[in-house]
Design an enzyme around this catalytic site. Structure first.
Site, PDB file in Angstrom:
ATOM      1  N   ASP A  59      45.406  17.519  35.862  1.00 32.66           N
ATOM      2  CA  ASP A  59      45.525  17.458  34.399  1.00 32.66           C
ATOM      3  C   ASP A  59      44.411  16.635  33.735  1.00 32.66           C
ATOM      4  OD1 ASP A  59      46.614  15.102  35.403  1.00 32.66           O
ATOM      5  OD2 ASP A  59      48.023  14.884  33.745  1.00 32.66           O
ATOM      6  N   MET A 114      52.854   9.779  48.036  1.00 35.47           N
ATOM      7  CA  MET A 114      52.102   9.715  46.777  1.00 35.47           C
ATOM      8  C   MET A 114      52.844  10.391  45.635  1.00 35.47           C
ATOM      9  SD  MET A 114      48.033   9.879  47.370  1.00 35.47           S
ATOM     10  CE  MET A 114      47.158   8.322  47.487  1.00 35.47           C
ATOM     11  N   GLY A 119      41.439  13.381  41.800  1.00 38.97           N
ATOM     12  CA  GLY A 119      41.770  13.119  43.208  1.00 38.97           C
ATOM     13  C   GLY A 119      41.513  14.361  44.046  1.00 38.97           C
ATOM     14  N   ASP A 153      51.896  18.406  39.802  1.00 42.49           N
ATOM     15  CA  ASP A 153      52.481  18.113  38.485  1.00 42.49           C
ATOM     16  C   ASP A 153      51.737  18.811  37.345  1.00 42.49           C
ATOM     17  OD1 ASP A 153      50.183  16.650  38.863  1.00 42.49           O
ATOM     18  OD2 ASP A 153      50.932  14.834  37.913  1.00 42.49           O
ATOM     19  N   ASP A 212      49.666  16.374  43.843  1.00 42.52           N
ATOM     20  CA  ASP A 212      50.891  15.997  43.117  1.00 42.52           C
ATOM     21  C   ASP A 212      51.741  17.172  42.642  1.00 42.52           C
ATOM     22  OD1 ASP A 212      50.146  13.407  43.423  1.00 42.52           O
ATOM     23  OD2 ASP A 212      49.431  13.122  41.372  1.00 42.52           O
ATOM     24  N   GLU A 240      55.776   7.035  45.076  1.00 45.59           N
ATOM     25  CA  GLU A 240      54.930   5.909  44.656  1.00 45.59           C
ATOM     26  C   GLU A 240      55.328   5.380  43.271  1.00 45.59           C
ATOM     27  OE1 GLU A 240      51.090   7.654  44.323  1.00 45.59           O
ATOM     28  OE2 GLU A 240      50.070   5.750  43.987  1.00 45.59           O
ATOM     29  N   ARG A 290      36.686  10.176  39.161  1.00 49.35           N
ATOM     30  CA  ARG A 290      37.340  10.089  37.856  1.00 49.35           C
ATOM     31  C   ARG A 290      36.341   9.374  36.940  1.00 49.35           C
ATOM     32  NH1 ARG A 290      42.712  11.096  39.723  1.00 49.35           N
ATOM     33  NH2 ARG A 290      43.187  10.045  41.667  1.00 49.35           N
ATOM     34  N   ARG A 311      52.350   9.116  41.494  1.00 49.44           N
ATOM     35  CA  ARG A 311      52.536   7.990  40.561  1.00 49.44           C
ATOM     36  C   ARG A 311      53.408   8.401  39.394  1.00 49.44           C
ATOM     37  NH1 ARG A 311      47.085   5.217  40.711  1.00 49.44           N
ATOM     38  NH2 ARG A 311      46.403   7.161  39.778  1.00 49.44           N
ATOM     39  N   THR A 362      45.600  19.589  42.985  1.00 46.41           N
ATOM     40  CA  THR A 362      46.016  18.184  43.109  1.00 46.41           C
ATOM     41  C   THR A 362      47.211  18.163  44.042  1.00 46.41           C
ATOM     42  OG1 THR A 362      47.206  16.380  41.996  1.00 46.41           O
ATOM     43  CG2 THR A 362      47.270  18.492  40.892  1.00 46.41           C
TER      44      THR A 362
END
Ligand code: F6P
Length: 322
Positions: free
Chosen positions: A103, A170, A11, A130, A128, A223, A72, A172, A126
């Site tokens: 990741d 956002m 992303g 994460d 996120d 999300e 992706r 997930r 990213t």
């Protein structure tokens, strides 16, 4: 080492361009040749290479997205695909790669190193956040600020109509964005995939707020929350309480837009550090920034170890929202 490659993957995240600029300009400063790979692993499989010079990265530091494009790739999960890529990279003279992504990108990079000894340094990018091994990923700060601006706007209309809003951000698999956005936006509740909060608890908290004199509320929903997205939770809360609810999904608005100054600086530092790590003979690692210091983390740890959420911020946000 004479030639390195660079690509963006997964992303997109605001600040990827600033990172590309840093990689290319640092490499040129160190008298390396730089090859850009278009469209992430998918483009790598098709040999989509382009020579990068000073002007390839001119005037991009301020833009979201990625000039090299991204994607992706399911295909890259196959060992035969990685073998083909290793051959294409070597034919192009590429002796090391900088992989800018999250990741998923790092898993592919780790496999390419393990199977074909192609040295790769990852740069975490990213929205996120994460990724284990860095306090922040490139793009996270920009995405959070975009979402907070949206929440402020929603707050205006929520107050005027005395309404309850569920705003989905956002994330997930991870609640980093939701937690930060909820805390900065003064959300009445924050629903995260990491913590179970039942719809009944949401109803109770909202009703308690009303009893206390609140006339409007905003609930930030990640999300990936286990109770569903904002639309579903709003429907459930309406069914259980009869309270009029509205739901807004911020979605991909958080992925675009100009990177914040913080993201541009982080991207610049990490991009330069990645080139220097490759030159120092490092491989299969990610550059990160932990407590203000540059760090190197084995790629396998970046997804194998879990980055903890800031629990104290979660508690504080809930105390302050009461
Ligand atoms: O990983 C970044 C991210 O924006 C997640 O927050 C989100 O769940 C996902 O990507 C969406 O992916 P796509 O753009 O492929 O729909």
């Amino acid at each position: 080492m004479k030639t390195i490659g660079v690509f963006t993957s997964g992303g997109d995240a605001p600040g990827m361009n600033a990172c590309l600029r840093a990689v290319v300009r640092t490499a040129l400063y160190e008298e390396l040749r730089v090859v850009g790979v278009r469209r992430g692993y998918a483009g790598m499989l098709e040999g989509e290479f382009q020579k990068m010079d000073h002007t390839s990265v001119s005037n991009i530091i301020q833009f979201g997205g990625t000039v090299l494009k991204t994607g992706r790739s399911e295909e890259f999960l196959r060992p035969e695909a990685r073998a083909k890529v290793a051959g294409l990279l070597r034919d192009e003279g590429i002796e090391g790669l900088v992989a800018i992504g999250g990741d998923g990108t790092f898993r592919g990079a780790h496999d390419l190193w393990a199977e074909h000894k192609m040295p790769i340094i990852g740069v975490p990018a990213t929205i996120d956040n994460d990724v284990y091994g860095t306090d922040a990923t490139i793009g996270y700060d920009s995405a959070v600020n975009t979402a907070v601006q949206a929440i402020d706007r929603i707050r205006d209309t929520a107050i005027s109509h005395e309404r309850l809003f569920f705003v989905e951000v956002m994330g997930r698999q991870a609640g980093f964005i939701a937690l930060e956005v909820g805390a900065a936006g003064g959300a009445e509740m924050i629903l995260l995939p990491e913590y179970d909060t039942s719809v009944e608890e949401v109803c109770e908290t909202i009703k308690a707020g009303i009893a206390q004199g609140k006339t409007s509320s905003i609930v930030v929903v990640a999300e990936g929350d286990e109770e569903g997205g904002a639309l579903e939770i709003a429907r459930k809360v309406h069914r259980l309480t009869g309270i009029e609810c509205r739901a807004t999904i911020l979605g991909h608005t958080q992925r675009g837009g100009n990177p914040t100054a913080r993201d541009r600086v982080l991207a610049s530092k990490l991009g330069a550090a990645a080139v220097r790590a490759l030159m120092a003979g490092e491989a299969d690692k990610m550059v990160g920034m932990a407590a203000g210091e540059l760090s190197l983390t084995p790629l396998a740890d970046t997804w194998g170890k879990k980055k903890p959420l800031d629990e104290r911020l979660y508690e504080l946000a809930s105390i302050l929202a009461a």
